[in-house]
Design an enzyme around this catalytic site. Structure first.
Site, short mmCIF file in Angstrom:
data_model
loop_
_atom_site.label_atom_id
_atom_site.label_comp_id
_atom_site.label_asym_id
_atom_site.label_seq_id
_atom_site.Cartn_x
_atom_site.Cartn_y
_atom_site.Cartn_z
N TYR A 196 61.38 52.51 44.11
CA TYR A 196 60.90 52.84 45.47
C TYR A 196 60.44 54.29 45.48
CZ TYR A 196 61.22 49.22 48.94
OH TYR A 196 60.96 48.12 49.70
N GLU A 240 58.53 55.84 48.44
CA GLU A 240 57.84 56.16 49.70
C GLU A 240 57.62 57.66 49.81
OE1 GLU A 240 60.67 53.62 51.52
OE2 GLU A 240 59.19 52.94 53.00
N ASP A 258 32.38 52.06 52.26
CA ASP A 258 33.27 51.10 51.57
C ASP A 258 32.50 50.63 50.35
OD1 ASP A 258 34.55 48.86 50.62
OD2 ASP A 258 34.95 47.99 52.59
N THR A 308 38.16 48.93 46.64
CA THR A 308 39.18 48.17 45.90
C THR A 308 39.04 48.60 44.44
OG1 THR A 308 37.61 46.35 45.76
CG2 THR A 308 39.34 46.16 47.41
N LYS A 340 37.30 45.03 41.28
CA LYS A 340 36.01 44.33 41.17
C LYS A 340 35.24 44.93 39.99
CE LYS A 340 35.88 42.96 46.05
NZ LYS A 340 36.74 43.80 46.90
N ARG A 383 44.50 44.57 40.95
CA ARG A 383 44.24 44.24 42.36
C ARG A 383 44.86 45.33 43.23
NH1 ARG A 383 41.92 39.96 44.33
NH2 ARG A 383 41.47 39.41 42.18
#
Ligand code: DSN
Length: 417
Positions: free
Chosen positions: A53, A55, A199, A225, A228, A234
């Protein structure tokens, strides 16, 4: 690939993994947003970093024990900065839509007006579709392509911007095969006092590979992203000018997300490292050359390609207008032969989204397997055979055999390397 522990502990999952591997190896992948990652990217994704974790951000975490995690996140950030020349990068977004949600949250108030490319003409859900957070929380003024040219007319974008006075202009797409004029978008944004947000999810790899113009110098914020054309895991990232860094970081965490996926961030670092190598420029150039070759081959067979061709990795084919085959029928017939594509609306489509007139094709995945322009002729021949005999089971089975034979000539990096 071998998954000895999955095989031992969970045969049901193992069997599924092996069947998907076979599907990927034996088929022709033409979905414009898909690609094959390297073994190194796969290994980083499957690493112990998933156990942690973290954060917060490097040096400012809400959990102890993040000294190693900080290094991997900083490495991913530095490589992304080098690839795109970005002043600030946030590598934590889990995927494209959450990344875009964070950008809206950072720059806008609910109700603010956004100029976005209409979804049915090539935009993305998160650019203002009424069923998406973007269309529900913000006021959207869409821009379109010209009816004749099927390309974006920047004079019209300017006229809409002057009329609508948006707070943010969103330049980007999911299904558009022509270049974006980033400089002109910047000039329009300045004229109306709007933020400029690009984008680049579809074309990030082609920009990193130095084949398309980089919008980062012209934009306030850029999202992408990472899976691609950029050929990473991903996920997503946001790049911005330093003045927006704090707002973007706060919008990602705690605004939209909790704990980042550091195993994916490690895989992003690996993919960015791969994209920094000269071979990635060769790859990106070949993606575009292959897309042009495929568009040409299909046009010679009587398929109408929207706007007459492509400048990037994808194309829209007006299947219904050319051959009276709907996008849904086309997708199904091709799927039965092992060719993966997706049905897609074309500009000014009279048909519905679930059974539109068009299909969308792209070459990033086949190019990763080593296909060249001459192979695109074979791909077009196979597609044409499948579509022409879509109601003939025996013929579709025969085409499926030819698709398999063709595909197996090109090893899939990650699976076979
Ligand atoms: N689903 C992606 C695509 O296929 O273009 C966009 O998010």
């Amino acid at each position: 690939m071998n998954y000895p522990n999955v095989a031992k502990e969970d045969p049901a999952v193992y069997e599924i993994l092996k069947r998907e591997e076979a599907r990927e190896r034996e088929g022709i992948e033409l979905i414009a947003s898909e690609n094959y990652v390297s073994r190194a990217v796969l290994e980083a994704m499957g690493s112990v970093l998933t156990n942690k974790y973290s954060e917060g951000y490097p040096g400012k975490r809400y959990y102890g024990g993040n000294e190693v995690i900080d290094e991997v996140e900083n490495l991913a950030i530095r490589r992304a900065q080098e690839l795109f020349g970005a002043e600030h990068v946030n590598v934590q977004p889990l995927s494209g839509s959450p990344a875009n949600l964070a950008v809206y949250m950072a720059l806008l108030q609910p109700g603010d007006k956004v100029l976005g490319f209409s979804l049915d003409q090539g935009g993305h859900l998160s650019h203002g579709h009424p069923l998406n957070f973007s269309g529900k929380l913000y006021t959207i003024a869409p821009y379109f392509v010209g009816k004749e040219t099927e390309t974006i007319d920047m004079d019209e974008v300017e006229a809409i911007a002057l009329r609508e006075r948006p707070r943010m202009i969103l330049a980007g797409f999911s299904a558009y095969s022509r270049s974006f004029d980033w400089k002109r978008f910047r000039a329009i944004a300045d004229k109306v006092g709007a933020y400029l947000f690009a984008d680049i999810a579809h074309i990030a790899g082609l920009i990193a590979g130095k084949q398309l113009e980089n919008p980062v110098p012209f934009c306030d914020v850029v999202s992408t992203t990472t899976h691609k054309t950029l050929r990473g895991p991903r996920g997503a990232m946001i790049m911005c000018k330093e003045q927006f860094a704090s707002a973007i970081d706060k919008a990602v965490f705690p605004g939209v997300q909790g704990g980042p996926h550091e195993h994916i961030i490690a895989a992003k670092a690996v993919a960015y490292g791969e994209a920094l190598r000269p071979e990635f420029q060769t790859y990106s150039a070949q993606v575009i050359a292959n897309a042009r070759a495929l568009a040409d081959a299909l046009q010679k067979k009587g398929y109408r390609v929207v706007s007459g061709g492509t400048d990037n990795h994808l194309m829209l084919v007006d299947l219904f207008g050319s051959k009276e085959i709907t996008g849904k029928e086309g997708e199904k017939a091709l799927e039965r032969t092992g060719i993966s594509i997706n049905k897609n609306m074309i500009p000014f489509d009279a048909r519905k989204p679930m059974d539109p007139s068009g299909i969308r094709l792209g070459t990033p995945a086949l190019t990763t397997r080593g296909c060249k322009e001459s192979d695109m002729q074979t791909v077009a021949d196979l597609m044409d055979d499948a579509l022409a005999h879509r109601n003939d089971d025996a013929k579709l089975a025969e085409v499926r055999g030819r698709v398999r034979e063709f595909a197996l000539k090109f090893p899939v990096p990650g699976i076979e390397a």
